[in-house]
Design an enzyme around this catalytic site. Sequence first.
Site, PDB file in Angstrom:
ATOM      1  CG  ASP A  20      -6.823  -0.451   4.726  1.00  0.00           C
ATOM      2  OD1 ASP A  20      -6.613   0.762   4.537  1.00  0.00           O
ATOM      3  OD2 ASP A  20      -7.953  -0.911   4.983  1.00  0.00           O
ATOM      4  CD  GLU A  53      -3.142   1.050   2.790  1.00  0.00           C
ATOM      5  OE1 GLU A  53      -4.018   1.735   3.345  1.00  0.00           O
ATOM      6  OE2 GLU A  53      -3.339   0.419   1.718  1.00  0.00           O
TER       7      GLU A  53
END
Length: 229
Positions: free
Chosen positions: A50, A122
């Site tokens: 992320d 992610e």
Amino acid sequence: MNQWEELQESVGFDFQNVELLQQAFTHSSYVNEHRRENVKDNERLEFLGDAVLELTVSDYLFNKYPDMAEGHMTKMRAAIVCEPSLVEFAEAVHFSKYVRLGKGEEKAGGRTRPALLADVFESFIGALYLDNGIDKVVKFLERVIFPKIDAGAYLQTVDYKTQLQEIVQRDRDVLIEYDILGETGPAHNKAFDAQVIVNGQVLGKGSGRTKKQAEQSAAQFAINQLTHR
């Protein structure tokens, strides 16, 4: 060729630590059902990915749009890294087929669950960063994300009228006016034409299905004129 070799060939990168790649595609439900295998889920990699994704996308936007205000770049980045976009990216590279799920999660349709696919994308970015470095992450994004940015897929998140105002008012006070020049088409499918005037000079013209869209289009044209002089 096993599935992990197939995946590496698909993404175009070889992993020195294949276990890291496997971890990126391992859901917590799989870990819960395979405790004897000493496998790890992808949640920590998701956390890292992320952050890496935010950094690389931010850097790309910063360099691609040198005159875009911070607020607009923030909105565009948010649209790029939001769940629906991440799901779209994950589906484009067929990540769902490689996810390791517990039997219960599999039966519940977890393989196509948007939140799960976004997390996997992610976590893959996190694993790729750890194993191959930031440059290889950027190369991957050059295939999957950056072309969509270049094609203008996320520009609808930008308020061009506000952006134009910020550009022309940096050094002086100016008067910005928008005029609706006319409309065409039947009542159910009208198109409007607009122009933007800055201190008496027409800087841009545009059209749209509504008056607001036409004004935004005119502002976008004006910004292109100003930034490519």
